[in-house]
Design a protein around this motif. Sequence first.
Motif, PDB file in Angstrom:
ATOM      1  N   THR A  23      50.194  64.552  53.771  1.00 29.26           N
ATOM      2  CA  THR A  23      50.972  64.344  52.542  1.00 29.26           C
ATOM      3  C   THR A  23      50.053  64.099  51.358  1.00 29.26           C
ATOM      4  OG1 THR A  23      52.830  63.435  53.796  1.00 29.26           O
ATOM      5  CG2 THR A  23      52.727  62.905  51.450  1.00 29.26           C
ATOM      6  N   ARG A  24      49.052  63.251  51.543  1.00 33.15           N
ATOM      7  CA  ARG A  24      48.120  62.974  50.438  1.00 33.15           C
ATOM      8  C   ARG A  24      47.295  64.206  50.091  1.00 33.15           C
ATOM      9  NH1 ARG A  24      44.172  59.620  51.609  1.00 33.15           N
ATOM     10  NH2 ARG A  24      44.625  59.269  53.830  1.00 33.15           N
ATOM     11  N   LEU A  25      46.866  64.951  51.111  1.00 31.93           N
ATOM     12  CA  LEU A  25      46.063  66.153  50.860  1.00 31.93           C
ATOM     13  C   LEU A  25      46.878  67.210  50.127  1.00 31.93           C
ATOM     14  CD1 LEU A  25      43.469  67.767  51.210  1.00 31.93           C
ATOM     15  CD2 LEU A  25      44.286  68.479  53.468  1.00 31.93           C
ATOM     16  N   ARG A  26      48.147  67.368  50.526  1.00 31.64           N
ATOM     17  CA  ARG A  26      49.002  68.355  49.855  1.00 31.64           C
ATOM     18  C   ARG A  26      49.121  68.029  48.374  1.00 31.64           C
ATOM     19  NH1 ARG A  26      53.245  67.610  52.687  1.00 31.64           N
ATOM     20  NH2 ARG A  26      52.892  69.243  54.241  1.00 31.64           N
ATOM     21  N   GLY A  27      49.365  66.763  48.051  1.00 29.74           N
ATOM     22  CA  GLY A  27      49.480  66.372  46.651  1.00 29.74           C
ATOM     23  C   GLY A  27      48.194  66.572  45.883  1.00 29.74           C
ATOM     24  N   ALA A  28      47.060  66.231  46.503  1.00 33.28           N
ATOM     25  CA  ALA A  28      45.762  66.391  45.833  1.00 33.28           C
ATOM     26  C   ALA A  28      45.438  67.860  45.608  1.00 33.28           C
ATOM     27  CB  ALA A  28      44.674  65.719  46.665  1.00 33.28           C
ATOM     28  N   ALA A  31      47.529  69.229  42.734  1.00 30.75           N
ATOM     29  CA  ALA A  31      47.008  68.753  41.448  1.00 30.75           C
ATOM     30  C   ALA A  31      45.760  69.523  41.048  1.00 30.75           C
ATOM     31  CB  ALA A  31      46.708  67.257  41.531  1.00 30.75           C
ATOM     32  N   LEU A  32      44.878  69.804  42.009  1.00 38.82           N
ATOM     33  CA  LEU A  32      43.665  70.574  41.726  1.00 38.82           C
ATOM     34  C   LEU A  32      44.008  71.993  41.322  1.00 38.82           C
ATOM     35  CD1 LEU A  32      40.611  70.976  41.677  1.00 38.82           C
ATOM     36  CD2 LEU A  32      40.691  71.352  44.162  1.00 38.82           C
ATOM     37  N   ILE A  33      44.962  72.613  42.015  1.00 36.03           N
ATOM     38  CA  ILE A  33      45.359  73.983  41.689  1.00 36.03           C
ATOM     39  C   ILE A  33      45.964  74.048  40.289  1.00 36.03           C
ATOM     40  CG2 ILE A  33      47.004  75.814  42.281  1.00 36.03           C
ATOM     41  CD1 ILE A  33      46.547  75.071  45.223  1.00 36.03           C
ATOM     42  N   ARG A  34      46.809  73.083  39.960  1.00 38.05           N
ATOM     43  CA  ARG A  34      47.414  73.072  38.618  1.00 38.05           C
ATOM     44  C   ARG A  34      46.347  72.979  37.543  1.00 38.05           C
ATOM     45  NH1 ARG A  34      51.423  69.807  41.124  1.00 38.05           N
ATOM     46  NH2 ARG A  34      50.323  67.923  40.468  1.00 38.05           N
ATOM     47  N   GLU A  35      45.355  72.107  37.733  1.00 36.01           N
ATOM     48  CA  GLU A  35      44.303  71.960  36.730  1.00 36.01           C
ATOM     49  C   GLU A  35      43.426  73.202  36.664  1.00 36.01           C
ATOM     50  OE1 GLU A  35      42.116  70.580  33.661  1.00 36.01           O
ATOM     51  OE2 GLU A  35      44.015  69.806  34.447  1.00 36.01           O
ATOM     52  N   ALA A  36      43.083  73.770  37.823  1.00 36.44           N
ATOM     53  CA  ALA A  36      42.229  74.960  37.844  1.00 36.44           C
ATOM     54  C   ALA A  36      42.898  76.146  37.167  1.00 36.44           C
ATOM     55  CB  ALA A  36      41.866  75.313  39.289  1.00 36.44           C
ATOM     56  N   HIS A  37      44.236  76.183  37.192  1.00 34.22           N
ATOM     57  CA  HIS A  37      44.973  77.303  36.609  1.00 34.22           C
ATOM     58  C   HIS A  37      45.518  76.995  35.221  1.00 34.22           C
ATOM     59  CE1 HIS A  37      45.803  78.997  40.924  1.00 34.22           C
ATOM     60  NE2 HIS A  37      44.563  79.165  40.522  1.00 34.22           N
ATOM     61  N   SER A  38      45.167  75.854  34.689  1.00 29.15           N
ATOM     62  CA  SER A  38      45.690  75.475  33.373  1.00 29.15           C
ATOM     63  C   SER A  38      44.962  76.218  32.253  1.00 29.15           C
ATOM     64  CB  SER A  38      45.542  73.966  33.158  1.00 29.15           C
ATOM     65  OG  SER A  38      44.172  73.605  33.035  1.00 29.15           O
ATOM     66  N   ARG A  39      45.659  76.416  31.170  1.00 31.81           N
ATOM     67  CA  ARG A  39      45.034  77.048  30.006  1.00 31.81           C
ATOM     68  C   ARG A  39      43.930  76.164  29.440  1.00 31.81           C
ATOM     69  NH1 ARG A  39      50.096  79.717  26.579  1.00 31.81           N
ATOM     70  NH2 ARG A  39      50.768  81.165  28.233  1.00 31.81           N
ATOM     71  N   MET A  62      39.274  67.983  35.654  1.00 30.62           N
ATOM     72  CA  MET A  62      38.917  68.787  36.819  1.00 30.62           C
ATOM     73  C   MET A  62      38.109  67.971  37.820  1.00 30.62           C
ATOM     74  SD  MET A  62      38.906  71.448  38.676  1.00 30.62           S
ATOM     75  CE  MET A  62      39.662  72.730  37.685  1.00 30.62           C
ATOM     76  N   ARG A  63      37.199  67.184  37.330  1.00 37.78           N
ATOM     77  CA  ARG A  63      36.375  66.372  38.235  1.00 37.78           C
ATOM     78  C   ARG A  63      37.218  65.337  38.987  1.00 37.78           C
ATOM     79  NH1 ARG A  63      31.063  67.403  37.830  1.00 37.78           N
ATOM     80  NH2 ARG A  63      30.339  68.501  35.964  1.00 37.78           N
ATOM     81  N   ARG A  64      38.201  64.757  38.313  1.00 36.19           N
ATOM     82  CA  ARG A  64      39.079  63.798  38.995  1.00 36.19           C
ATOM     83  C   ARG A  64      39.898  64.502  40.081  1.00 36.19           C
ATOM     84  NH1 ARG A  64      39.802  61.549  33.750  1.00 36.19           N
ATOM     85  NH2 ARG A  64      41.753  62.697  33.476  1.00 36.19           N
ATOM     86  N   ALA A  65      40.385  65.701  39.757  1.00 36.32           N
ATOM     87  CA  ALA A  65      41.177  66.443  40.734  1.00 36.32           C
ATOM     88  C   ALA A  65      40.325  66.858  41.927  1.00 36.32           C
ATOM     89  CB  ALA A  65      41.797  67.673  40.075  1.00 36.32           C
ATOM     90  N   MET A  66      39.095  67.269  41.682  1.00 36.16           N
ATOM     91  CA  MET A  66      38.189  67.642  42.767  1.00 36.16           C
ATOM     92  C   MET A  66      37.854  66.433  43.635  1.00 36.16           C
ATOM     93  SD  MET A  66      35.682  70.145  40.524  1.00 36.16           S
ATOM     94  CE  MET A  66      34.337  70.022  41.681  1.00 36.16           C
ATOM     95  N   SER A  67      37.597  65.307  42.971  1.00 34.49           N
ATOM     96  CA  SER A  67      37.226  64.091  43.715  1.00 34.49           C
ATOM     97  C   SER A  67      38.352  63.622  44.620  1.00 34.49           C
ATOM     98  CB  SER A  67      36.841  62.975  42.736  1.00 34.49           C
ATOM     99  OG  SER A  67      35.674  63.330  42.003  1.00 34.49           O
ATOM    100  N   ALA A  68      39.596  63.820  44.190  1.00 33.93           N
ATOM    101  CA  ALA A  68      40.726  63.392  45.008  1.00 33.93           C
ATOM    102  C   ALA A  68      40.811  64.203  46.301  1.00 33.93           C
ATOM    103  CB  ALA A  68      42.029  63.526  44.212  1.00 33.93           C
ATOM    104  N   VAL A  69      40.572  65.521  46.196  1.00 37.54           N
ATOM    105  CA  VAL A  69      40.550  66.366  47.399  1.00 37.54           C
ATOM    106  C   VAL A  69      39.352  66.015  48.269  1.00 37.54           C
ATOM    107  CG1 VAL A  69      40.332  68.737  48.256  1.00 37.54           C
ATOM    108  CG2 VAL A  69      41.798  68.258  46.284  1.00 37.54           C
ATOM    109  N   ASP A  70      38.186  65.847  47.632  1.00 41.29           N
ATOM    110  CA  ASP A  70      36.961  65.542  48.383  1.00 41.29           C
ATOM    111  C   ASP A  70      37.095  64.245  49.173  1.00 41.29           C
ATOM    112  OD1 ASP A  70      35.961  67.792  47.236  1.00 41.29           O
ATOM    113  OD2 ASP A  70      34.571  66.776  45.884  1.00 41.29           O
ATOM    114  N   ALA A  71      37.742  63.246  48.590  1.00 37.17           N
ATOM    115  CA  ALA A  71      37.872  61.955  49.264  1.00 37.17           C
ATOM    116  C   ALA A  71      38.646  62.096  50.570  1.00 37.17           C
ATOM    117  CB  ALA A  71      38.560  60.952  48.333  1.00 37.17           C
TER     118      ALA A  71
END
Length: 305
Positions: A23-28, A31-39, A62-71
């Motif tokens: 569940t946590r990984l799906r949310g992270a 969030a990363l995909i949304r930021e990576a695809h944002s204008r 982007m760094r916060r979103a990446m860090s959340a997945v990495d954690a």
Amino acid sequence: MQGIALEVIIAVIFGVTDRERVTRLRGAILALIREAHSRRFLLQTVIATSRTDGWNRPFPRMRRAMSAVDAIVLEEVAQRRNTGDLNRDDVLGVFLRTTDDDGAQMSDDELCDAMRTMLLGGHETTASTLAWLFERITRHPAILARTEAAARGGGDDYIDAVIKEAMRLRPVAPMTCRLAAQNFQLPGLTVPAGAIVAPYITLVHRRADIWEDPLEFRPERFLNTAVNPHAWIPFGGGRRRCLGAAFSLVEARVVLGTILRDTNLAPNAHRSERISRSNVFLVPGRGGSMRLDRDTVARGLATAS
């Protein structure tokens, strides 16, 4: 299809099985995909790559979103290392067993980079491919009927041909790019070292001198014949060919076969969907919308249970 592709990534790439961690990984990941695809991120990237004064903005979102997945990845890695559970056949398990020529294992940073690459490179591309695949077959009743029969009878060769033909006519990336490492010759042209070369995938796939009736959706052209690696290039080519090409083809075969075995599909409209864009990818203009026989689905679920 984005939901299906995400669940496949979580199970097969990341190999996470703990429900709370899933569940946590799906949310992270979302969030990363949304930021990576944002204008916003696209504009930041354009500005950063166009400057020559050494400016290196940290891209905090982007760094916060990446860090959340990495954690979460490192949490899974720590658990597997502590329990000696290093023999799983998911991609993370393979990476944990991988060593270089000196016998050194991948560092935590390398593991996280590799997992994010697999995630960002395989989510929307695979989802778009699946959407186009269903859009194409539902617009061709005879092909749909034959694909359904193949799915229910184990005809993987025809299913693979359908997938390849859909990717020929509707590649999700219109072009690829390469940087010339040295001078090389093309007919009537010298390409200098340092030049960017951009093969246009869509045009290659529609050349009449390579493909007979190139605008026709005809899966039979991929039956009992080897694919020309210079004429069919939805994954690019050469040493820089997409890392996940084989996995993507297997995933498409499994998803297509699974859905067609238990459902009846039909288009919402007989007119083909126009080609649209989602960020840098080509997608069906109405999202690959179709009708699904609910009664058939219910029968399939009852059989499965």
